[in-house]
Scaffold this active site. Structure first.
Site, PDB file in Angstrom:
ATOM      1  N   PRO A 174     -16.020  -4.162   3.727  1.00  0.00           N
ATOM      2  CA  PRO A 174     -17.346  -4.566   4.201  1.00  0.00           C
ATOM      3  C   PRO A 174     -18.458  -3.628   3.746  1.00  0.00           C
ATOM      4  CG  PRO A 174     -16.129  -3.516   5.969  1.00  0.00           C
ATOM      5  CD  PRO A 174     -15.160  -3.675   4.831  1.00  0.00           C
ATOM      6  N   LEU A 175     -18.060  -2.482   3.179  1.00  0.00           N
ATOM      7  CA  LEU A 175     -19.044  -1.542   2.636  1.00  0.00           C
ATOM      8  C   LEU A 175     -18.956  -1.489   1.116  1.00  0.00           C
ATOM      9  CD1 LEU A 175     -18.550   1.293   5.271  1.00  0.00           C
ATOM     10  CD2 LEU A 175     -20.316  -0.483   5.229  1.00  0.00           C
ATOM     11  N   HIS A 217      -0.586 -12.149   1.204  1.00  0.00           N
ATOM     12  CA  HIS A 217      -1.602 -11.266   0.618  1.00  0.00           C
ATOM     13  C   HIS A 217      -2.386 -11.946  -0.502  1.00  0.00           C
ATOM     14  CE1 HIS A 217      -2.278  -6.647   0.023  1.00  0.00           C
ATOM     15  NE2 HIS A 217      -3.395  -7.317  -0.016  1.00  0.00           N
ATOM     16  N   TYR A 236       0.832  -1.198   0.000  1.00  0.00           N
ATOM     17  CA  TYR A 236       0.000   0.000   0.000  1.00  0.00           C
ATOM     18  C   TYR A 236       0.873   1.257   0.000  1.00  0.00           C
ATOM     19  CZ  TYR A 236      -3.670  -3.247   1.608  1.00  0.00           C
ATOM     20  OH  TYR A 236      -4.539  -4.289   1.751  1.00  0.00           O
TER      21      TYR A 236
END
Length: 312
Positions: free
Chosen positions: A202-203, A122, A57
């Site tokens: 989760p959204l 990952h 990231y």
């Protein structure tokens, strides 16, 4: 904040964690390190102790950011989870044992820590048997550099093979009202083996937040513009579904976000929603107190059958 154990370990984590990916450049538009650190500190105050990052990231920026945020914080207050495989900026998939040992040292240096609580592969490396990769990860546990092991986006067979090599504490996958593919085979496997499920996005990458009304609500460099659910007619159809969720949310006097996160928690997962806004963090954390009835869960479960567009 309610707590739970990671797998069969003695590591206790908050029922909801914080995903940090969006706090680095090149993901969801502009970032502000000063504000991000304030959000991490506020999360700790609210009882969140699970912080999810990865070496890829921002090309290492995300780990460095978390490391800066945790300076002066007592080590036991934060459960730090990071990942290897892609290298900086998603350049490759690497699971060779030598790379695993190199990657952990680089992550520890960026984080400024002596050990990592939870270390993930990952993504699966198709060229190297998972037994070799997990075997190398297990050596990191023996060396005291890692406390527990996790996998991300592994299938049922890979999970079992990995677990037979060394206990796996956690599986992380995308999981939300709109992404439930793992329920058929993968979740039964993790539950059988006592593996904790961590849910990223989760959204549905913010779509279920109710904040997005048109594609122009996304910055031009936002990676979501390239995802099918955010494109053309799919976008507007999915906005209508979010509007329908708002009806139930209002009836329970909660936000759409809290409703969606509560659904994830009710299904046994630890969600790790990400945010760059303090008020969103404080909204998200209230989901741990939302109780859903069996009838409400049935209604929410039916939503996933009407989503337009695939994840990728």
């Amino acid at each position: 904040m309610k707590m739970r154990s990671l797998g069969n370990t003695n590591i206790e984590v908050s029922t909801e964690g914080l995903g940090l990916m969006g706090m680095s450049p090149g993901i969801y538009g502009e970032v502000d390190d000063t504000e991000s650190i304030k959000i991490i500190h506020r999360a700790l105050e609210l009882g969140i102790n699970l912080f999810d990052t990865a070496d890829t990231y921002g090309g290492g920026h995300n780990e460095e950011l978390l490391g800066r945020a945790l300076r002066g914080v007592k080590r036991h207050q934060a459960v730090v989870a990071t990942k290897f495989t892609f290298g900086p900026h998603f350049q490759f998939i690497g699971g060779h044992p030598d790379y695993v040992k190199k990657a952990i040292d680089q992550s520890l240096q960026r984080l400024g820590l002596d050990y990592i609580d939870l270390y993930y592969q990952h993504r699966m490396d198709p060229n190297i048997p998972i037994e070799e990769i997990v075997g190398a990860m297990a050596e990191l546990v023996q060396a005291g550099k890692v406390r527990a092991l996790g996998l991300s986006e592994a299938n049922s067979q890979q999970i079992r093979r990995a677990y037979n090599t060394h206990p796996i504490a956690v599986l992380q996958t995308e999981y939300s009202l709109w992404s439930r593919e793992i329920e058929a085979d993968i979740l039964p496997t993790t539950r059988e083996l006592g593996i904790t499920h961590i849910a990223y996005s989760p959204l549905s990458r913010g779509f279920i937040s109710g904040k997005l009304k048109t594609i122009n609500d996304l910055n031009k460099d936002d990676i979501r513009r390239r995802l099918p659910r955010f494109q053309k007619e799919n976008f507007q159809l999915n906005v209508e579904i979010v509007n329908s969720l708002a009806v139930m949310a209002r009836s329970k006097n909660v936000t759409i976000v809290q409703l969606a996160l509560a659904w994830t928690i009710a299904n046994g997962a630890v969600p790790i929603p990400g945010t760059k806004h303090m008020n969103y963090l404080e909204d998200n954390v209230k989901a741990v107190d939302v109780i859903l009835s069996s009838d409400e869960l049935k209604i929410l479960n039916s939503v996933s059958t009407t989503i337009s567009g695939t994840r990728y």
